[in-house]
Design a protein around this motif. Structure first.
Motif, mmCIF file in Angstrom:
data_model
loop_
_atom_site.group_PDB
_atom_site.id
_atom_site.type_symbol
_atom_site.label_atom_id
_atom_site.label_comp_id
_atom_site.label_asym_id
_atom_site.label_seq_id
_atom_site.Cartn_x
_atom_site.Cartn_y
_atom_site.Cartn_z
ATOM 1 N N UNK A 232 0.895 -1.051 0.058
ATOM 2 C CA UNK A 232 -0.011 -0.137 0.178
ATOM 3 C C UNK A 232 0.708 1.241 -0.211
ATOM 4 N N UNK A 233 0.768 1.991 -1.012
ATOM 5 C CA UNK A 233 1.776 3.117 -1.286
ATOM 6 C C UNK A 233 1.165 4.564 -0.707
ATOM 7 N N UNK A 234 -0.188 4.853 -0.745
ATOM 8 C CA UNK A 234 -0.618 5.955 -0.693
ATOM 9 C C UNK A 234 -2.241 5.968 0.087
ATOM 10 N N UNK A 235 -2.601 6.796 1.044
ATOM 11 C CA UNK A 235 -3.908 6.809 1.510
ATOM 12 C C UNK A 235 -4.394 8.127 0.809
ATOM 13 N N UNK A 236 -5.615 8.186 0.233
ATOM 14 C CA UNK A 236 -6.173 9.559 -0.250
ATOM 15 C C UNK A 236 -7.408 9.935 0.463
ATOM 16 N N UNK A 237 -8.153 10.931 0.125
ATOM 17 C CA UNK A 237 -9.236 11.338 0.542
ATOM 18 C C UNK A 237 -9.532 11.494 1.898
ATOM 19 N N UNK A 238 -8.671 12.479 2.534
ATOM 20 C CA UNK A 238 -8.773 12.816 3.745
ATOM 21 C C UNK A 238 -9.638 13.855 4.470
ATOM 22 N N UNK A 239 -10.705 14.295 3.622
ATOM 23 C CA UNK A 239 -11.416 15.642 3.686
ATOM 24 C C UNK A 239 -12.207 15.452 5.052
ATOM 25 N N UNK A 240 -12.641 14.122 5.426
ATOM 26 C CA UNK A 240 -13.365 13.913 6.563
ATOM 27 C C UNK A 240 -12.450 13.622 7.856
ATOM 28 N N UNK A 241 -11.196 13.699 7.835
ATOM 29 C CA UNK A 241 -10.207 13.370 8.959
ATOM 30 C C UNK A 241 -10.385 14.425 10.064
ATOM 31 N N UNK A 242 -10.161 13.632 11.387
ATOM 32 C CA UNK A 242 -10.532 14.862 12.510
ATOM 33 C C UNK A 242 -9.820 13.766 13.688
ATOM 34 N N UNK A 243 -9.935 14.270 14.882
ATOM 35 C CA UNK A 243 -9.883 13.298 15.865
ATOM 36 C C UNK A 243 -10.942 12.730 16.564
#
Length: 357
Positions: A232-243
């Protein structure tokens, strides 16, 4: 959609001359520049930029009105930028632009990664049971790496309010549905979602761990590098990321994982069945690996899988509203007229124990 319609929508997304002038200040002038809209995404817009012999990706919100902060691309950029020196595989960040006068919205640019995203098919090089098992393991291990990040150390300590996150998720997605229903209920109603929302309110866990969460973690939001074995080389679509609550990520990933005994997915354009083939781990096996990798027990599993379906219904209904208002070129969006009610029916069956977790 005709070619002319596609061109018109691209023109709504970006002023190519203005973008070229702006990027030239950071990337250096280019003799050859092209911009192409990527039509596989269904939320934030993704544009591929060829800048002479270099390749970049631009992310911006969809055209038209959106619900609250559902398309905060600069938040997405901040997460990816903060994770550059961690074990979490992310693309290289290039720049972020807050000036909406450049292309009509905020946006950011990152490097384009080489490899494959698995949706309805798999690369021939992965078509063996061992490689399929490795795909599932890589997917889970990368999720565990997100949840193990010291978010204070990477500068994300103020990135969210993890306490009470899960309860707020239920409230938030109820609000997103209400926003969508303002327009979509004139076409058809989905009363089952009222029952799902009530069940979630009654069953929300009282406490949970606090970690960085991705918010949209699933197989087709990661890229596998060229070659074998799968990496696995990359993770995309972080628009909903948070704590927040890491188990919301796990529940979401499982929503999009198809076991051989599962019924046909209610949204086949979004819910692949490729992992029903020999060698791919089952949902139970993915959960077991996650628990081993993190030391965290997947308690309240039914709640988290129902919450994931409720969120997907909310997204689908938002998609449908944007279609009805003429604010999307995505051919998926009109299919949500039937897809959301089907998902709601299957979610009720999950609540009642008529479907396997």
């Amino acid at each position: 959609m005709t070619v002319t319609d596609e061109d018109q929508y691209l023109n709504r997304l970006v002023d190519e001359d203005a973008l070229r002038s702006y990027l030239g200040e950071t990337l250096g002038e280019a003799e050859s520049v092209s911009v192409l809209r990527h039509d596989e995404g269904h939320s934030n817009e993704t544009l591929f930029i060829e800048w002479d012999d270099r390749e970049y990706v631009l992310r911006r919100p969809p055209a038209g009105e959106t619900a609250d902060t559902a398309h905060d691309v600069l938040r997405e950029y901040r997460t990816i930028d903060a994770l550059q020196e961690t074990s979490v595989p992310v693309p290289e960040t290039v720049l972020a632009c807050e000036d909406e006068s450049v292309i009509g919205s905020e946006f950011y640019v990152m490097g384009r990664e080489a490899g494959d995203v698995l949706r309805d098919t798999e690369p021939e090089r992965f078509a063996t049971p061992d490689h399929r098992t490795a795909i599932g393991e890589e997917l889970v291990d990368a999720l565990a790496s997100i949840h193990s990040v010291d978010y204070e150390a990477v500068g994300l300590g103020d990135f969210g309010r993890p306490a009470g996150f899960t309860e707020r998720q239920v409230d938030r997605w109820q609000q997103q549905l209400e926003w969508a229903f303002e327009v979509t209920e004139a076409e058809r109603e989905v009363p089952e979602l009222d029952r799902v929302g009530e069940w979630l309110q009654e069953n929300v866990p009282a406490d949970h761990a606090h970690t960085l969460v991705h918010g949209d973690y699933k197989l087709d939001n990661v890229l596998f590098e060229p070659g074998v074995p799968p990496r696995l080389g990359a993770i995309f679509d972080w628009e909903l990321s948070t704590l927040g609550d890491p188990l919301t990520d796990l529940g979401w990933m499982l929503l999009f994982w198809h076991d051989p005994s599962d019924p046909a997915p209610p949204m086949p354009e979004l819910m692949s069945t490729v992992m029903a083939q020999e060698g791919y781990p089952t949902r139970d096996e993915l959960v077991a690996r996650y628990e081993r990798q993190t030391g965290v027990e997947f308690e309240n599993r039914r709640f988290y899988q129902v919450l994931a379906a409720y969120k997907m219904a909310g997204l689908g209904e938002m998609f449908f509203r944007r279609y009805l208002e003429g604010n999307s070129a995505d051919p998926l969006y009109p299919k949500m007229e039937k897809g959301v009610p089907l998902l709601a029916e299957q979610t009720v069956a999950l609540i009642e124990g008529e479907r396997n977790l």
